[in-house]
Design an enzyme around this catalytic site. Structure first.
Site, PDB file in Angstrom:
ATOM      1  N   ASP A  10     -29.659   0.581  29.620  1.00  0.00           N
ATOM      2  CA  ASP A  10     -30.593   0.762  30.722  1.00  0.00           C
ATOM      3  C   ASP A  10     -31.962   0.284  30.221  1.00  0.00           C
ATOM      4  OD1 ASP A  10     -31.748   1.889  33.166  1.00  0.00           O
ATOM      5  OD2 ASP A  10     -32.521   3.457  31.857  1.00  0.00           O
ATOM      6  N   ASP A  12     -35.670   1.076  31.950  1.00  0.00           N
ATOM      7  CA  ASP A  12     -36.752   2.061  32.069  1.00  0.00           C
ATOM      8  C   ASP A  12     -36.337   3.403  31.480  1.00  0.00           C
ATOM      9  OD1 ASP A  12     -38.680   0.473  33.752  1.00  0.00           O
ATOM     10  OD2 ASP A  12     -36.966   0.488  35.118  1.00  0.00           O
ATOM     11  N   ASP A 172     -30.495   6.918  30.020  1.00  0.00           N
ATOM     12  CA  ASP A 172     -31.287   8.152  29.995  1.00  0.00           C
ATOM     13  C   ASP A 172     -31.078   9.056  31.197  1.00  0.00           C
ATOM     14  OD1 ASP A 172     -32.621   6.247  31.710  1.00  0.00           O
ATOM     15  OD2 ASP A 172     -34.407   7.525  31.622  1.00  0.00           O
TER      16      ASP A 172
END
Length: 232
Positions: A10, A12, A172
């Protein structure tokens, strides 16, 4: 031939701490609409589902309703502003480049699978000098689907020249855990990103608290997968 081992990230909140510039873009839009800014700390968990959803969450904080056309307009304003200020304060998380160097030395390749637009993702990584490290950089508009739809992960891995059977996901938040589970890929959760639900509650295969722990976590999952294959 042995498939290339691929680690898909991922963007961001996983590779890069983009919150300062994303929240700045959100507050630019909110200010133009006559609304109060959202503090950085409380806005961090609005990130992760794309620009449109971030604006919707910003409106929810103010208790304001908006039409689809208004949200479309605000989203376009957000993207324009963010694109012009994309790396003002965004930085890779500590230890990222050393971790990538370590894993590359062990024969891994890397890809990005994000709900950010592809061109914004590439521009950010270009400006941070990171894009050359990734065999594929794919966003929500690349294949017309977003995480947690497994098609985006499958096609990202294919574009990178890898195979799902030798892929590990790192993320995240819920969309990252969800896309990995649906694609049948092991997943590492990072504890320093942006999520409304604590990452531990989402039950990734492993958790790391900093990027220095990433190489060992990747090797652990690779070894675990290899052991399972040999036992079948």
């Amino acid at each position: 031939m042995t498939p290339v081992r691929t680690v898909v990230f991922d963007l961001d909140g996983t590779l890069v701490d983009t919150a300062p510039d994303l929240v700045s873009a959100l507050n630019f839009v909110l200010d133009r609409e006559g609304m109060a800014p959202v503090p950085l700390d409380s806005a961090r968990n609005m990130i992760g589902a794309g620009a449109r959803r971030m604006i919707e969450r910003g409106l929810e904080v103010d208790g304001r309703a908006a039409s689809l056309a208004e949200i479309d307009r605000m989203t376009a304003d957000f993207v324009d502003y963010y694109g012009a200020h994309i790396a003002g304060a965004s930085r890779p998380f500590d230890g990222l480049e050393a971790a990538l160097d370590d894993l590359a030395g062990r024969g891994y390749q890397f890809a990005v699978c994000t709900n950010k637009l592809e061109w914004l993702s590439k521009k950010l990584l270009d400006e941070l000098g990171l894009s050359g490290r990734f065999s594929a950089i794919c966003g929500a508009d690349t294949f017309g689907v977003s995480k947690p739809d497994p098609a985006i992960l499958r096609q990202t891995v294919a574009r990178a020249g890898g195979e799902l059977s030798s892929t590990i996901m790192v993320g995240d938040a819920g969309p990252d855990i969800g896309v990995a589970r649906r694609a049948g890929v092991p997943v590492i959760g990072v504890q320093f990103g942006y999520t409304q639900v604590p990452i531990a509650d989402l039950k990734p295969d492993l958790l790391i608290g900093n990027m220095g722990e990433l190489p060992a976590a990747v090797e652990s999952l690779t070894s675990r997968r290899s052991t399972i294959k040999k036992s079948i």
